[in-house]
Scaffold this motif. Structure first.
Motif, short mmCIF file in Angstrom:
data_model
loop_
_atom_site.label_atom_id
_atom_site.label_comp_id
_atom_site.label_asym_id
_atom_site.label_seq_id
_atom_site.Cartn_x
_atom_site.Cartn_y
_atom_site.Cartn_z
N ALA A 24 0.84 -1.20 0.00
CA ALA A 24 0.00 0.00 0.00
C ALA A 24 0.88 1.26 0.00
O ALA A 24 2.01 1.24 0.47
N GLU A 25 0.33 2.33 -0.54
CA GLU A 25 1.02 3.62 -0.51
C GLU A 25 0.39 4.47 0.59
O GLU A 25 -0.83 4.57 0.68
N LEU A 26 1.25 5.06 1.38
CA LEU A 26 0.78 5.86 2.52
C LEU A 26 1.29 7.29 2.35
O LEU A 26 2.48 7.51 2.19
N GLU A 27 0.38 8.25 2.37
CA GLU A 27 0.76 9.65 2.29
C GLU A 27 0.24 10.36 3.53
O GLU A 27 -0.94 10.23 3.89
N ILE A 28 1.13 11.10 4.17
CA ILE A 28 0.76 11.86 5.37
C ILE A 28 1.09 13.32 5.12
O ILE A 28 2.23 13.67 4.82
N HIS A 29 0.10 14.18 5.23
CA HIS A 29 0.28 15.61 5.07
C HIS A 29 0.04 16.28 6.43
O HIS A 29 -1.00 16.06 7.06
#
Length: 137
Positions: A24-29
């Motif tokens: 999975a790809e995880l993006e945290i902003h």
């Protein structure tokens, strides 16, 4: 008979398309927190004014003190001019001036009565997960 079934299963697996696992790809902003401190109540209590108000206040105070000084000098001159009448001597005038200008008041304040008003805004992180799982290749 069991060996034939296992063999046929292995043969089917080898002939079928291969499967691959993609993570999975995880993006945290994130946003930084904002903090605003309002010192106005503290500054007012200890007598610190904004620069524009302070400049105007100091200017008015200087003019007022200038006029008072001129008035006192004129009165002292009138009194010295009447020495023949015995109204005042230069020594008495100097002593009176010392008493008038020499008295000072000192006031110590350790802590202000009002605290600083602090406004803090914290923003939660924005998390986005893109799942892919098992993919045929």
């Amino acid at each position: 008979m069991i060996s034939l079934q296992i063999g046929s299963i292995l043969q089917q697996i080898r002939q079928s398309p291969t499967f691959q696992y993609e993570p999975a790809e995880l993006e945290i902003h994130t946003r930084t927190a904002e903090m605003d401190a309002d010192w106005e109540a503290v500054w007012e209590e200890i007598g610190v004014l904004p620069s524009s108000v302070l400049t105007q206040s100091l200017s008015q105070e200087a003019v007022r003190k200038g006029w008072e000084s001129i008035q006192q000098r004129a009165q002292e001159g009138d009194r010295v001019g009447n020495i023949a009448k015995g109204s005042a001597t230069p020594g008495q005038l100097a002593f009176e001036r010392y008493l008038r200008n020499g008295a000072k008041e000192v006031q110590l304040e350790a802590l202000p009565r009002f605290g600083v008003s602090i406004d803090v805004r914290i923003y939660p992180p924005e998390i986005e997960v893109k799942t892919k799982g098992v993919v045929r290749s």
